[in-house]
Motif scaffolding. Sequence first.
Motif, PDB file in Angstrom:
ATOM      1  N   VAL A 222       0.868  -1.182   0.000  1.00  0.00           N
ATOM      2  CA  VAL A 222       0.000   0.000   0.000  1.00  0.00           C
ATOM      3  C   VAL A 222       0.902   1.229   0.000  1.00  0.00           C
ATOM      4  O   VAL A 222       2.091   1.145   0.314  1.00  0.00           O
ATOM      5  CB  VAL A 222      -0.952   0.025   1.219  1.00  0.00           C
ATOM      6  N   GLU A 227      -4.294   3.866   3.906  1.00  0.00           N
ATOM      7  CA  GLU A 227      -4.572   2.638   3.165  1.00  0.00           C
ATOM      8  C   GLU A 227      -4.186   1.410   3.992  1.00  0.00           C
ATOM      9  O   GLU A 227      -4.874   0.390   3.973  1.00  0.00           O
ATOM     10  CB  GLU A 227      -3.820   2.637   1.836  1.00  0.00           C
ATOM     11  N   ASN A 230      -6.881   0.800   6.710  1.00  0.00           N
ATOM     12  CA  ASN A 230      -8.102   0.220   6.156  1.00  0.00           C
ATOM     13  C   ASN A 230      -7.893  -1.228   5.725  1.00  0.00           C
ATOM     14  O   ASN A 230      -8.739  -2.097   5.993  1.00  0.00           O
ATOM     15  CB  ASN A 230      -8.577   1.052   4.960  1.00  0.00           C
TER      16      ASN A 230
END
Length: 357
Positions: A222, A227, A230
């Motif tokens: 990521v 990001e 999540n």
Amino acid sequence: ARLGAAGFVAVLIGAGLASLMLPGLKPGLMRGFMIFAGLGMAFCILFLTMPAEESSKRPLWVSIVVMIVSCDLVSANLFSNPYISSNFYRSDEFNVESLVRIGSRIFISSKDEYDLKFNKYLRFSDTRNTLEFSDVRKSQIPNLNLLDGIDSANNFDPFVPARYNTWMQAVNAIPADERDPYLAFMGVDTVIQQNDSGDSEIKSLTIDKEEIIEVFTCMQPVSNAQEALNATLNKIHAGDNSEQCIIIEASDVLMAVRYAGKAEISAFEKDYKRIKFRIDSNSPIWLRIGITWYPGWHVKIDGIKTPATHADYIFSGVYLSEGSHEVIYYYQPVSLWIGVGMTVVGMIVTIFFGWYC
């Protein structure tokens, strides 16, 4: 002195009436006002009745003053100032191991922590020492776990890493009956919570916790912290972590990869500032070290310092090639050497000026 005595009498009467007619007031506050007024009135009366120095009643008056002051100090120490027995700090007095086994990592939610600390044990509504300290000791509220050498997922320092703070806020926002997979991901196997009667109780997780060293044959890159957060929350929610990838933050472009291999960890050693182990794998792998990523932690692979990266948002990750490796994960912050340098310079300057000035 007469006006002072009258004022203290008024305060005493007012505090007594307020405690009777206004039950919502904190009893500790009213008791404090009444003690203050009573002592003030007593000293005003003593001042008004103070005999001359040549009077035969002077020694008796001095004795009364000494007795009142002594009683005030003793009563303040016994009934107003909180105190506990030194046995409180001895682990063998409370058999905590029967409740939380050594080697466990505990967790307490922010709500239960607040309720247990400020609504159950450390109440500001009453200054009297009404606690049963054996219950407090066994509750494992912050930071009593340190007395027993029990690891905690919570950190109660006033300053914590931003990622850790964000992660804990996310975990605390999850309903308690859905929180176990997220706690197991953090290596937690025991939860301290408040029961219906307001006391603390110990709950064991119904799923196995993840180990401090986890091996992954799959990596998902990521580009930033949000990001990573999540993606990590989503993979825990999806379950079946054995098939999941480690989430790696990378500034350069990386492709998701999956290796078909196995790894075995041996010669594992761990203390508060170092983890050391050997690992044998028949393919390239990624390791996740389940300690909150923080500046000052370093990795050596086969004696060579290797950069660690953010893994699964809050942990550290490192790539290993196929084969046998010795891995050392240790804490050695730059601030330590800065402090040592400043101390040495300070000593040299002190000696120089002390010798030549």
